[in-house]
Design a protein around this motif. Structure first.
Motif, PDB file in Angstrom:
ATOM      1  N   LEU A  37       0.653  -1.365  -0.058  1.00  0.00           N
ATOM      2  CA  LEU A  37       0.004  -0.356   0.222  1.00  0.00           C
ATOM      3  C   LEU A  37       1.446   1.048   0.021  1.00  0.00           C
ATOM      4  CD1 LEU A  37      -2.232  -1.246   2.344  1.00  0.00           C
ATOM      5  CD2 LEU A  37      -2.555  -1.552  -0.092  1.00  0.00           C
ATOM      6  N   ASP A  88       1.234   5.830  -0.190  1.00  0.00           N
ATOM      7  CA  ASP A  88       0.587   6.347   0.065  1.00  0.00           C
ATOM      8  C   ASP A  88       0.809   8.002  -1.295  1.00  0.00           C
ATOM      9  OD1 ASP A  88       4.124   8.167  -0.589  1.00  0.00           O
ATOM     10  OD2 ASP A  88       4.386   8.027   1.681  1.00  0.00           O
ATOM     11  N   THR A 144       3.333   2.430   3.000  1.00  0.00           N
ATOM     12  CA  THR A 144       2.256   2.031   4.669  1.00  0.00           C
ATOM     13  C   THR A 144       1.839   1.201   4.975  1.00  0.00           C
ATOM     14  OG1 THR A 144      -0.191   2.903   3.126  1.00  0.00           O
ATOM     15  CG2 THR A 144       1.409   4.892   3.848  1.00  0.00           C
ATOM     16  N   GLY A 145       1.277  -0.240   3.898  1.00  0.00           N
ATOM     17  CA  GLY A 145       0.725  -1.265   4.618  1.00  0.00           C
ATOM     18  C   GLY A 145       1.610  -2.107   3.839  1.00  0.00           C
ATOM     19  N   VAL A 146       1.526  -2.997   4.606  1.00  0.00           N
ATOM     20  CA  VAL A 146       1.556  -4.885   3.723  1.00  0.00           C
ATOM     21  C   VAL A 146       0.469  -5.887   3.510  1.00  0.00           C
ATOM     22  CG1 VAL A 146       3.603  -6.404   3.185  1.00  0.00           C
ATOM     23  CG2 VAL A 146       4.042  -4.205   4.174  1.00  0.00           C
ATOM     24  N   ARG A 147       0.051  -6.454   2.231  1.00  0.00           N
ATOM     25  CA  ARG A 147      -0.347  -7.690   2.801  1.00  0.00           C
ATOM     26  C   ARG A 147      -0.075  -8.821   2.350  1.00  0.00           C
ATOM     27  NH1 ARG A 147      -5.897  -3.522   0.701  1.00  0.00           N
ATOM     28  NH2 ARG A 147      -6.233  -3.298   2.089  1.00  0.00           N
ATOM     29  N   PRO A 172       7.186  -4.681   7.979  1.00  0.00           N
ATOM     30  CA  PRO A 172       6.586  -3.788   8.765  1.00  0.00           C
ATOM     31  C   PRO A 172       7.602  -2.480   9.692  1.00  0.00           C
ATOM     32  CG  PRO A 172       5.548  -5.893   8.711  1.00  0.00           C
ATOM     33  CD  PRO A 172       6.573  -5.890   7.704  1.00  0.00           C
ATOM     34  N   LEU A 214       8.598   0.170   7.517  1.00  0.00           N
ATOM     35  CA  LEU A 214       7.282   1.425   7.061  1.00  0.00           C
ATOM     36  C   LEU A 214       7.564   2.215   6.930  1.00  0.00           C
ATOM     37  CD1 LEU A 214       4.475  -1.283   6.783  1.00  0.00           C
ATOM     38  CD2 LEU A 214       6.437  -1.484   4.870  1.00  0.00           C
TER      39      LEU A 214
END
Length: 365
Positions: free
Chosen positions: A281, A283, A303-306, A338, A341
């Motif tokens: 994810l 920005d 901003t994020g990890v999946r 994580p 980030l």
């Protein structure tokens, strides 16, 4: 622009199960011979021809005593094991009438997803074509699982056209082109040319085949055409009965004009042949850097990890609005990201100061 199909020197032709087999299963010998007559003429004229042929599962239905196409994966695999031998043997005998040799190439989605497999497949195709062989391509239904299936041979044909940097792709079906709706309804009309997405605004493409023996509907053919045209490949969609006309550049079926230009094979592979193993994810600043400036992706913009992925896997880069803007090969395992980030390279340890996705490993979507 259909003349580009007539003058194509490397052509991929895809034909569906319903155009090759009888309703309820079994090979329609006369249909295979009719197709081979057309392809052999083009091959004798000097063009290189690759045939992506469905029909293995359908061809195995009758010999196994089945009443219809099996629904469970195990029986599909068994039917493909029997049917593929019959199908290729029939092609070999038909092409032999013209002194042409065929070679079987069975692929799974894994062969397109994994870079080493992709390169090996490319080398094999090139050598077969250099030797004057007509490659007969199909999904390897006998070993493919639900997780690694193409789903239909339309997508496979488009990816093969990419892989081979073909000049043209001809999709043969039991319908003579793309209609605005169900071709059996009088209000539906044939779409002769698709030059941009706006030409599809009035089209409602079905998602299932009508024959009972195939898996690809009109929606899959449109999607395959979009994949191929995005790399400069000319595409014609028509019925098997009009194959000769389509290959000669006649005004039959639906012609899809190229919408993009040829890209390096690596980027074609990354954009169209890979399946993302995870999501990063971004920005808005990172989206701007990746999309507009074609910069590498750094940890500061994430901003994020999946997902559960490892270094070297393909991942999608997603904007704050939830749109996948690019696909790239990630340089870190999912578990490593994580802690870093949102941090600049100056604020992390030396082992984390490399790009998360290098710009050379990025394809914009």
């Amino acid at each position: 622009m259909r003349s580009a199909v007539a003058g194509a020197q490397r052509i991929v032709v895809k034909i569906g199960s319903s155009s090759l087999t009888r309703r309820g299963g079994g090979i329609a010998t006369e249909r295979i011979d009719a197709l081979v007559d057309v392809l052999a003429e083009r091959r004798k004229a000097g063009a290189q021809v690759v045939l992506v042929s469905s029909g293995a599962i359908a061809a195995g239905i009758a010999p196994l005593g089945l009443s219809k196409r099996p629904r469970d994966l195990a029986t599909q695999q068994a039917s493909a094991s029997v049917g593929q031998m019959l199908l290729v043997a029939r092609y070999a005998a038909s092409f032999e009438r013209y002194g042409l040799t065929v070679g079987q190439v069975l692929l799974t989605a894994d062969d397109m997803i994994r870079r080493a497999h992709y390169r090996n497949a490319s080398r094999n195709f090139e050598r077969l074509l250099d030797l004057g062989v007509v490659p007969i391509v199909n999904e390897n239904d006998a070993v493919a699982t639900d997780e690694i299936r193409f789903g239909d041979n339309d997508r496979l044909a488009a990816l093969v056209a990419h892989l081979l940097r073909a000049d043209a792709l001809v999709l043969l079906s039991d319908v003579d082109g793309l209609y605005s709706g169900d071709p059996r309804k009088p209000e539906s009309f044939l779409v002769s040319t698709v030059a941009s997405a706006s030409d599809l605004s009035e089209v409602v493409a079905g998602t299932t085949g009508a024959s009972g023996v195939g898996t690809g509907g009109m929606a899959s053919k449109v999607a395959a055409a979009e994949v191929a045209t995005s790399a400069g490949v000319h595409v014609v969609l028509t019925s098997a009965a009009r194959a000769a006309e389509a290959l000669s550049g006649a005004d039959v079926g639906t012609y899809f004009a190229p919408t993009g230009r040829r890209l390096p094979t690596r980027l074609l592979w990354l954009r169209h042949a890979t399946t993302p193993r995870g999501v990063l994810l971004l920005d808005s600043g990172a989206v701007e850097a990746v999309v507009s400036r074609r910069a590498s992706l750094l940890s500061a913009g994430i901003t994020g990890v999946r997902g559960d992925f490892v270094a070297g896997d393909p991942v999608d880069l997603v904007s704050p609005a939830g749109v996948s803007v690019a696909r790239g090969l990630v340089a870190y395992d999912a578990t490593e990201l994580p802690p870093i980030l949102g941090k600049s390279t100056h604020d992390v340890g030396p082992k984390y100061r490399r790009e998360v996705v290098h710009r050379d490993d990025l394809a914009l979507l």
